[in-house]
Design a protein around this motif. Structure first.
Motif, short mmCIF file in Angstrom:
data_model
loop_
_atom_site.label_atom_id
_atom_site.label_comp_id
_atom_site.label_asym_id
_atom_site.label_seq_id
_atom_site.Cartn_x
_atom_site.Cartn_y
_atom_site.Cartn_z
N GLN A 60 6.76 37.01 -19.96
CA GLN A 60 7.85 36.15 -20.44
C GLN A 60 7.36 34.76 -20.85
OE1 GLN A 60 11.46 36.33 -17.95
NE2 GLN A 60 10.58 38.11 -16.90
N ALA A 61 6.03 34.58 -20.87
CA ALA A 61 5.42 33.31 -21.30
C ALA A 61 5.95 32.13 -20.49
CB ALA A 61 5.66 33.09 -22.79
N ILE A 62 6.04 32.31 -19.19
CA ILE A 62 6.46 31.24 -18.29
C ILE A 62 5.22 30.75 -17.55
CG2 ILE A 62 7.90 30.66 -16.29
CD1 ILE A 62 9.81 32.86 -17.11
N PRO A 63 5.02 29.43 -17.45
CA PRO A 63 3.83 28.91 -16.75
C PRO A 63 3.76 29.42 -15.32
CG PRO A 63 4.95 27.16 -17.95
CD PRO A 63 5.84 28.35 -18.02
N SER A 64 2.55 29.68 -14.86
CA SER A 64 2.38 30.27 -13.53
C SER A 64 1.53 29.40 -12.61
CB SER A 64 1.73 31.66 -13.66
OG SER A 64 0.47 31.57 -14.32
N GLU A 65 1.40 28.12 -12.93
CA GLU A 65 0.56 27.25 -12.10
C GLU A 65 1.21 26.95 -10.75
OE1 GLU A 65 1.15 26.68 -15.28
OE2 GLU A 65 -0.86 27.10 -16.11
N ARG A 66 2.54 26.80 -10.72
CA ARG A 66 3.22 26.44 -9.48
C ARG A 66 4.36 27.43 -9.25
NH1 ARG A 66 5.16 20.59 -9.24
NH2 ARG A 66 5.31 21.17 -7.03
N VAL A 67 4.10 28.36 -8.36
CA VAL A 67 5.05 29.44 -8.09
C VAL A 67 5.31 29.51 -6.59
CG1 VAL A 67 5.53 31.91 -8.31
CG2 VAL A 67 4.17 30.73 -10.07
N LEU A 68 6.57 29.60 -6.23
CA LEU A 68 7.00 29.72 -4.84
C LEU A 68 7.68 31.07 -4.66
CD1 LEU A 68 7.62 27.99 -2.09
CD2 LEU A 68 9.91 27.92 -3.05
N ILE A 69 7.24 31.84 -3.66
CA ILE A 69 7.85 33.13 -3.34
C ILE A 69 8.23 33.12 -1.88
CG2 ILE A 69 7.54 35.63 -3.30
CD1 ILE A 69 5.38 35.28 -5.44
N THR A 70 9.51 33.25 -1.60
CA THR A 70 9.99 33.11 -0.23
C THR A 70 11.11 34.11 0.03
OG1 THR A 70 10.84 31.49 1.38
CG2 THR A 70 11.67 31.33 -0.86
N PRO A 71 11.25 34.61 1.26
CA PRO A 71 12.30 35.59 1.54
C PRO A 71 13.69 34.97 1.51
CG PRO A 71 11.16 35.01 3.57
CD PRO A 71 10.40 34.36 2.45
N THR A 72 14.67 35.76 1.12
CA THR A 72 16.07 35.34 1.19
C THR A 72 16.56 35.54 2.63
OG1 THR A 72 16.77 37.55 0.49
CG2 THR A 72 16.50 35.86 -1.23
N PRO A 73 17.76 35.05 2.96
CA PRO A 73 18.21 35.06 4.35
C PRO A 73 18.16 36.42 5.04
CG PRO A 73 19.63 33.65 3.07
CD PRO A 73 18.70 34.30 2.11
N PHE A 74 17.59 36.43 6.23
CA PHE A 74 17.67 37.51 7.21
C PHE A 74 16.91 38.77 6.85
CE2 PHE A 74 22.10 35.52 7.12
CZ PHE A 74 21.72 34.48 7.94
N ASN A 75 15.95 38.71 5.93
CA ASN A 75 15.25 39.94 5.56
C ASN A 75 13.90 39.64 4.93
OD1 ASN A 75 15.35 40.66 2.30
ND2 ASN A 75 16.89 39.17 2.94
N THR A 76 13.10 40.71 4.73
CA THR A 76 11.82 40.59 4.03
C THR A 76 11.76 41.60 2.88
OG1 THR A 76 10.86 42.08 5.70
CG2 THR A 76 10.50 39.71 6.00
N VAL A 77 12.92 41.93 2.34
CA VAL A 77 13.00 42.88 1.23
C VAL A 77 13.35 42.18 -0.07
CG1 VAL A 77 14.21 44.92 0.33
CG2 VAL A 77 13.61 44.80 2.75
N LEU A 78 14.30 41.24 -0.02
CA LEU A 78 14.72 40.50 -1.20
C LEU A 78 14.06 39.12 -1.18
CD1 LEU A 78 16.52 40.30 -3.73
CD2 LEU A 78 18.33 39.40 -2.24
N TRP A 79 13.37 38.80 -2.28
CA TRP A 79 12.58 37.58 -2.34
C TRP A 79 13.06 36.67 -3.46
CZ3 TRP A 79 8.47 36.76 1.13
CH2 TRP A 79 8.22 37.83 2.00
N ARG A 80 13.03 35.37 -3.18
CA ARG A 80 13.43 34.36 -4.18
C ARG A 80 12.17 33.76 -4.77
NH1 ARG A 80 14.50 28.60 -3.11
NH2 ARG A 80 15.60 27.68 -4.88
N ILE A 81 12.18 33.58 -6.07
CA ILE A 81 11.02 33.02 -6.79
C ILE A 81 11.46 31.73 -7.47
CG2 ILE A 81 9.27 33.42 -8.54
CD1 ILE A 81 11.11 36.44 -7.51
N VAL A 82 10.66 30.68 -7.29
CA VAL A 82 10.87 29.40 -7.98
C VAL A 82 9.59 29.07 -8.73
CG1 VAL A 82 11.30 26.93 -7.72
CG2 VAL A 82 12.53 28.57 -6.27
N VAL A 83 9.72 28.77 -10.02
CA VAL A 83 8.57 28.45 -10.86
C VAL A 83 8.81 27.09 -11.50
CG1 VAL A 83 7.10 29.21 -12.75
CG2 VAL A 83 8.29 30.91 -11.36
N MET A 84 7.91 26.16 -11.27
CA MET A 84 8.04 24.82 -11.83
C MET A 84 7.49 24.78 -13.25
SD MET A 84 9.45 23.31 -9.24
CE MET A 84 9.27 21.52 -9.28
N ASP A 85 8.21 24.08 -14.13
CA ASP A 85 7.83 23.96 -15.53
C ASP A 85 8.07 22.52 -15.96
OD1 ASP A 85 7.05 24.53 -18.09
OD2 ASP A 85 8.57 26.06 -18.47
#
Length: 340
Positions: free
Chosen positions: A188-213
């Protein structure tokens, strides 16, 4: 992690080490030791930001906990001598409980100052701050150990192993998602230098991704149950600090968040948000740093304040559906923005 989990972990670790000597007293002492590092929440550092970023500081330091464990052990043996509970055994239990506390905290997204007084916040982000699948087995082991007498220690040992394996599972799941995120960002041509991957509440199956641009950040969700490897990213505006003066509290918050900060004006207040915890437009850590004066200029507040959010449980069902692999929810990510 939350206080219940830390107390349960402390009790279970103590029971596992005690083995056949495991009893209600050992479990209680372990639970108390397990909550000891978090008593720093009662310290007031002067303002909302410092109270946040200095939590999990000296009381969680690998430089402080060993001598503290030795002191506690010496005091216990001095006033409660016991042939079985020698200084060596007591200090091993005490140190084990305190160290497992701070290492577990370092696996969440909050950040832990493991090397205080040296600078630096450490976090693996492989488990949410509250995870029932981690905590419930610990509570079960404690319940059984209270009545199983000689077998209680074995239950604690087994559950300590299971809980450790669960943390390993969280890290493995995070790495699986990370590979998928890397492929999606490239496609998707999104910069990948600063990427955060963290679990959503109460589980380790659904993950939230934050990418700084530049001028924006991207946010997406990825479930291990997704049939399609595509991740739908939503871009949001990313502002900069608008004042010439940069207070030391902002520098501290920037270090705490590793630079995952955003800025906005709301109701005449300058709000600084930590993007790591929560969901967009409803983040867990938001602080008011300044307000408009009579002529419309920014004036720094004498002390920072927590900016109140409206977090509730009414949208957890939406996250649950997304966890099961319903990627259509991503087209309307705003539906889950008001989740924890």
């Amino acid at each position: 992690m939350d206080s219940i989990t830390q107390a349960a972990l402390g009790a279970t670790v103590a029971g596992a080490i005690a083995g056949k000597r495991c009893n209600a007293k050992v479990l209680l002492v372990g639970a108390l030791l397990g909550t000891l590092p978090d008593l720093d929440v009662f310290l007031d550092y002067g303002d909302a930001v410092n109270n946040t970023i200095k939590h999990r500081g000296f009381s969680h330091s690998l430089f402080v906990l060993p001598p503290l464990a030795l002191l506690i052990s010496w005091l216990y043996c001095r006033f409660r001598p016991d042939p079985f509970w020698s200084f060596k055994r007591v200090s091993f239990v005490t140190l084990s409980v305190l160290i497992t506390h701070t290492l577990l905290d370092a696996m969440t997204t909050y950040g832990t100052q493991l090397l205080w007084p040296l600078d630096g916040y450490f976090e693996l982000r492989n488990v949410f701050i509250i995870d029932p699948l981690y905590t419930l087995p610990l509570l079960l082991a404690i319940g059984v150990a209270c009545f199983a007498k000689q077998h209680g220690g074995r239950w604690c040992q087994a559950v300590v192993l299971i809980s450790t394996l669960y943390l390993g599972w969280g890290y493995t799941a995070q790495q699986v998602v990370a590979k998928r995120v890397e492929a999606n960002l490239a496609a998707q041509a999104i910069p990948s230098e600063r990427v955060l991957i963290t679990p959503t509440p109460f589980n380790t199956v659904l993950w939230r991704i934050v990418v700084m641009d530049d001028g924006k950040y991207w946010e997406g969700l990825a479930s291990l149950f997704d049939q399609d490897s595509h991740i739908e990213f939503v871009n949001r505006p990313l502002s900069v600090w608008p004042l010439e003066e940069e207070p030391t509290t902002l520098m501290g918050l920037r270090a705490f968040s590793h630079g995952y900060l955003n800025y906005r004006e709301e109701s005449g207040m300058l709000i600084v948000s930590d993007l790591r915890l929560g969901m967009a437009n409803n983040l867990s850590f938001e602080f008011a740093f300044a307000e408009r004066d009579e002529v419309g200029e920014w004036a720094l507040l004498e002390s920072t304040q927590r900016y109140p959010g409206e977090r509730g449980f009414e949208h957890l069902n939406t996250l649950w559906e997304r966890l099961k692999g319903d990627q259509e929810i991503d087209a309307n990510l705003q539906r889950v923005e008001r989740t924890l």
